[in-house]
Scaffold this motif. Structure first.
Motif, short mmCIF file in Angstrom:
data_model
loop_
_atom_site.label_atom_id
_atom_site.label_comp_id
_atom_site.label_asym_id
_atom_site.label_seq_id
_atom_site.Cartn_x
_atom_site.Cartn_y
_atom_site.Cartn_z
N PRO A 1 0.59 -0.98 0.08
CA PRO A 1 0.14 0.10 0.09
C PRO A 1 0.92 1.28 0.09
O PRO A 1 0.22 2.63 -0.33
N LEU A 2 2.07 1.25 0.46
CA LEU A 2 2.97 2.26 0.45
C LEU A 2 3.54 2.67 -0.65
O LEU A 2 3.95 3.84 -1.17
N LEU A 3 3.38 1.84 -2.02
CA LEU A 3 4.01 2.08 -3.32
C LEU A 3 3.22 3.00 -3.96
O LEU A 3 2.03 2.84 -4.12
N LYS A 4 3.95 4.02 -4.82
CA LYS A 4 3.29 4.62 -6.10
C LYS A 4 2.87 3.65 -7.06
O LYS A 4 3.59 2.45 -6.88
N SER A 5 2.04 3.96 -7.93
CA SER A 5 1.51 3.25 -8.89
C SER A 5 2.72 2.66 -9.97
O SER A 5 2.83 1.68 -10.73
N THR A 6 3.73 3.82 -9.99
CA THR A 6 5.02 3.63 -10.99
C THR A 6 6.20 2.88 -10.18
O THR A 6 7.18 2.89 -10.63
N ALA A 7 6.15 2.45 -9.02
CA ALA A 7 6.84 2.07 -7.88
C ALA A 7 7.79 0.78 -8.36
O ALA A 7 7.25 0.02 -9.09
N SER A 8 9.04 0.67 -8.19
CA SER A 8 9.92 -0.61 -8.27
C SER A 8 10.23 -0.99 -6.92
O SER A 8 10.40 -0.39 -6.17
N VAL A 9 10.43 -2.41 -6.93
CA VAL A 9 10.99 -3.07 -5.93
C VAL A 9 12.18 -4.22 -6.09
O VAL A 9 11.99 -4.61 -7.26
N TYR A 10 13.15 -4.18 -5.26
CA TYR A 10 14.03 -5.22 -5.44
C TYR A 10 14.03 -5.63 -4.37
O TYR A 10 14.38 -5.25 -3.17
N VAL A 11 14.17 -7.17 -4.57
CA VAL A 11 14.16 -7.95 -3.20
C VAL A 11 15.53 -8.83 -3.35
O VAL A 11 15.81 -9.48 -4.35
N PHE A 12 16.34 -8.88 -2.05
CA PHE A 12 17.68 -9.76 -2.12
C PHE A 12 17.32 -11.20 -1.48
O PHE A 12 16.54 -11.32 -0.46
N ALA A 13 17.99 -12.25 -2.22
CA ALA A 13 17.68 -13.36 -1.69
C ALA A 13 18.94 -14.42 -2.03
O ALA A 13 19.54 -14.24 -2.89
N ASP A 14 19.26 -15.41 -1.10
CA ASP A 14 20.16 -16.48 -1.44
C ASP A 14 19.59 -17.34 -2.73
O ASP A 14 18.14 -17.24 -2.80
N TRP A 15 20.32 -18.41 -3.09
CA TRP A 15 19.65 -19.09 -4.18
C TRP A 15 18.42 -19.97 -3.59
O TRP A 15 17.41 -20.22 -4.07
N GLN A 16 18.88 -20.69 -2.21
CA GLN A 16 17.82 -21.21 -1.92
C GLN A 16 16.38 -20.78 -1.57
O GLN A 16 15.52 -21.11 -1.96
N THR A 17 16.61 -19.46 -1.03
CA THR A 17 15.44 -18.61 -0.63
C THR A 17 14.63 -18.40 -2.03
O THR A 17 13.52 -18.26 -1.97
N SER A 18 15.63 -17.93 -2.93
CA SER A 18 14.67 -17.61 -4.34
C SER A 18 13.84 -18.52 -4.92
O SER A 18 12.72 -18.00 -5.35
N ILE A 19 14.20 -19.89 -4.58
CA ILE A 19 13.28 -20.94 -5.19
C ILE A 19 11.79 -20.73 -4.46
O ILE A 19 10.73 -20.92 -5.24
N ALA A 20 11.68 -20.28 -3.50
CA ALA A 20 10.45 -20.14 -2.50
C ALA A 20 9.90 -18.85 -2.80
O ALA A 20 8.69 -18.88 -2.91
N LEU A 21 10.75 -17.90 -3.26
CA LEU A 21 10.19 -16.38 -3.23
C LEU A 21 9.49 -16.14 -4.53
O LEU A 21 8.45 -15.52 -4.62
N ALA A 22 9.97 -16.76 -5.55
CA ALA A 22 9.51 -16.35 -6.89
C ALA A 22 8.10 -16.46 -7.38
O ALA A 22 7.44 -15.68 -7.63
N PRO A 23 7.62 -17.69 -7.07
CA PRO A 23 6.19 -17.95 -7.07
C PRO A 23 5.34 -16.90 -6.20
O PRO A 23 4.17 -16.43 -6.67
N LEU A 24 5.63 -16.83 -4.98
CA LEU A 24 5.01 -15.79 -4.27
C LEU A 24 4.94 -14.01 -4.87
O LEU A 24 3.99 -13.59 -4.81
N LEU A 25 6.05 -13.76 -5.29
CA LEU A 25 6.36 -12.57 -5.43
C LEU A 25 5.48 -12.20 -6.64
O LEU A 25 4.95 -11.15 -6.99
N SER A 26 5.37 -13.31 -7.44
CA SER A 26 4.71 -13.12 -9.01
C SER A 26 3.18 -12.84 -8.82
O SER A 26 2.64 -12.44 -9.43
N GLN A 27 2.94 -13.13 -7.61
CA GLN A 27 1.25 -12.95 -7.17
C GLN A 27 0.83 -11.29 -6.76
O GLN A 27 -0.26 -10.91 -7.17
N TYR A 28 1.84 -10.81 -6.50
CA TYR A 28 1.88 -9.37 -6.15
C TYR A 28 2.57 -8.29 -7.09
O TYR A 28 2.19 -7.26 -7.21
#
Length: 323
Positions: free
Chosen positions: A100-127
């Motif tokens: 809710p804090l983001l402007k409509s044109t905002a970008s987000v960068y999320v940092f992760a190790d390779w194992q964490t990334s496997i779990a993050l990708a499908p969730l991040l793509s939902q939002y």
């Protein structure tokens, strides 16, 4: 006793300068509902509580470096590894607080190790729209006899809108040494010949091999166990924000994103649960009042590793010209 060349910032709270501690905002001060009071400050507290008090649709760029899904000790907080589903739930919690804090044109960068990334990708793509996955070759990592050495981290480049977002490609070029110079009609093609050597300014890819982690002889280095380098933060900040934009880091650690934002003319809000890490970050912010250099970023471009001598010549020449 530290070596004279050891510049690591690792003082304890008992030795933190008063002018550092006085700049840090605490939730009990009741200033959090006023955007002007927290802009360009570090807030000491629980991100999940504080994010709900920030003004909606105010953030241009969010840099998210949460605890990786590993057993890790952070100044009084032990983060325990979870199963993938639990970590996804943890991630969804901060995503829902930041969104809710983001402007409509905002970008987000999320940092992760390779194992964490496997779990993050499908969730991040939902939002968000996943624009890219950047791989950072940080080199340093524990050796392994039964596996490959882990020396890579992922950085997810996300946008709220799939088509409308900031991306300043010309601001993040990389200067590379030309090994096999190509000439056309006797003239250099797509590279420059200088007194310092032959170089080409290239457009960046999603594989970053020019950035090392901070080490003891660098002025930006702190005692934080997972500190990100200013050069890394500079790439994402220059690419995905403009001067005067507001950047949010809800897991600010020792303040690398905030310091870099300040050096590059952006506003920022940082949140960090450890008062000690807040103090290290604020100390660096105070240092940035007198020194806005970012190691590895010189002459408006990002340089390869092991090119400090060439960069110093450029800096010295500019100083001479200014006199």
């Amino acid at each position: 006793m530290k070596s004279k060349r050891n510049k690591t910032i690792d003082f304890d709270l008992a030795h933190a300068p008063k002018e550092v501690l006085d700049k840090i905002i605490h939730p009990e001060n009741q200033h959090l509902l006023d955007p002007k009071a927290i802009r360009d400050h570090i807030v000491n507290g629980d991100s999940f509580q504080i994010l709900g008090q920030l003004p909606p649709a105010s953030i241009d760029l969010a840099l998210i470096d949460p605890p990786y899904n590993l057993d890790k000790h952070y100044d009084g907080l032990n983060f325990k590894q979870m199963d993938d589903q639990q970590y996804q739930q943890y991630t969804a919690r901060w995503v829902k607080a930041v969104l809710p804090l983001l402007k409509s044109t905002a970008s987000v960068y999320v940092f992760a190790d390779w194992q964490t990334s496997i779990a993050l990708a499908p969730l991040l793509s939902q939002y968000f729209t996943i624009q890219n996955r950047i791989t950072w070759q940080r080199e340093k990592g524990r050796g392994a006899k039964a596996n490959w050495k882990n020396s890579m981290e992922d950085i997810w480049f996300l946008t709220k809108d799939p088509h409308h977002y900031t991306f300043n490609i010309e601001d993040v070029k990389q200067r590379r040494r030309v090994i096999a110079p190509y000439r056309q009609n006797g003239h250099a093609k797509d590279w420059q010949e200088t007194k310092r050597g032959r170089f080409r300014d290239t457009l960046p890819s999603n594989f970053w091999d020019d950035i090392s982690i901070p080490y003891w002889s660098m002025a930006e280095n702190t005692g934080h166990p997972t500190q990100k380098p200013e050069k890394l933060m500079a790439k994402v900040i220059l690419a995905s924000s403009n001067p005067g934009d507001l950047i949010l880091d809800p897991f600010a650690g020792a303040g690398s994103s905030l310091v870099t934002a300040k050096k590059l003319g952006r506003h920022f809000i940082g949140i960090e649960q450890s008062l000690l890490y807040c103090a290290w970050g604020q100390y660096r912010l105070n240092m940035a009042n007198h020194d806005s250099r970012i190691q590895g970023y010189t002459d408006g471009v990002f340089w390869e590793r092991n090119t400090m001598a060439q960069q110093k010549r450029i800096i010295n020449n500019k100083k001479k010209s200014a006199k």
